[in-house]
Design a protein around this motif. Sequence first.
Motif, short mmCIF file in Angstrom:
data_model
loop_
_atom_site.label_atom_id
_atom_site.label_comp_id
_atom_site.label_asym_id
_atom_site.label_seq_id
_atom_site.Cartn_x
_atom_site.Cartn_y
_atom_site.Cartn_z
N ARG A 1 3.50 34.36 -36.15
CA ARG A 1 2.71 35.20 -35.24
C ARG A 1 2.90 36.66 -35.59
O ARG A 1 3.97 37.22 -35.38
N TRP B 1 1.33 30.09 -27.18
CA TRP B 1 2.67 30.23 -27.75
C TRP B 1 3.40 28.90 -27.88
O TRP B 1 4.43 28.82 -28.55
N ILE C 1 4.43 27.55 -31.39
CA ILE C 1 5.08 28.49 -32.32
C ILE C 1 6.55 28.13 -32.50
O ILE C 1 7.31 28.03 -31.54
N ASP D 1 7.97 33.58 -27.21
CA ASP D 1 6.73 34.37 -27.19
C ASP D 1 6.98 35.79 -27.68
O ASP D 1 6.70 36.76 -26.99
N ILE E 1 6.60 38.18 -31.41
CA ILE E 1 5.98 38.18 -32.73
C ILE E 1 7.02 38.37 -33.83
O ILE E 1 8.15 38.77 -33.58
#
Length: 152
Positions: free
Chosen positions: A15, A23, A26, A115, A117
């Motif tokens: 991400r 999310w 991920i 969540d 990046i």
Amino acid sequence: MTFTIKPIAFVKNSRKEIKDDNWGSIISEIELVEEFNEEALSGISDFSHLEIIFYFDKVTDEMIQYNARHPRNNIHYPKVGIFAQRGKNRPNKLGLTSVELLKHSGRILTVKGLDAIDGTPIIDIKPIMKEFLPKGEIKQAEWSKALMEKYW
């Protein structure tokens, strides 16, 4: 009063852009900074879930919210204060998420459901223990249920 906090780790994942939803799939790696050896994570595999405290380093000072606003700027949600929502534009730019620990290898944790990046600084890692979970039923605003429908 001001104080300095240094990152203990950084996020590595696919991400690259700040987005509000999707999310759940991920998978992230959390790699400790060089100052910490793998002993800092000794015993962590005995826990299934962790709390990750991280710093929203891409949020500029101009983006900070101090007053009430519509979450995600959606006028269908009521105006609520920044401390009555989990938005990233917070005064101290701190995020907190509970994640599933998938794997621990040396100085690296592999987690699901973070969540944050790629490149996000991690401030702290704590194991989740049942005794620290809320007692009784959890109450939350109706608008927040709609907001979270596609988050994970």
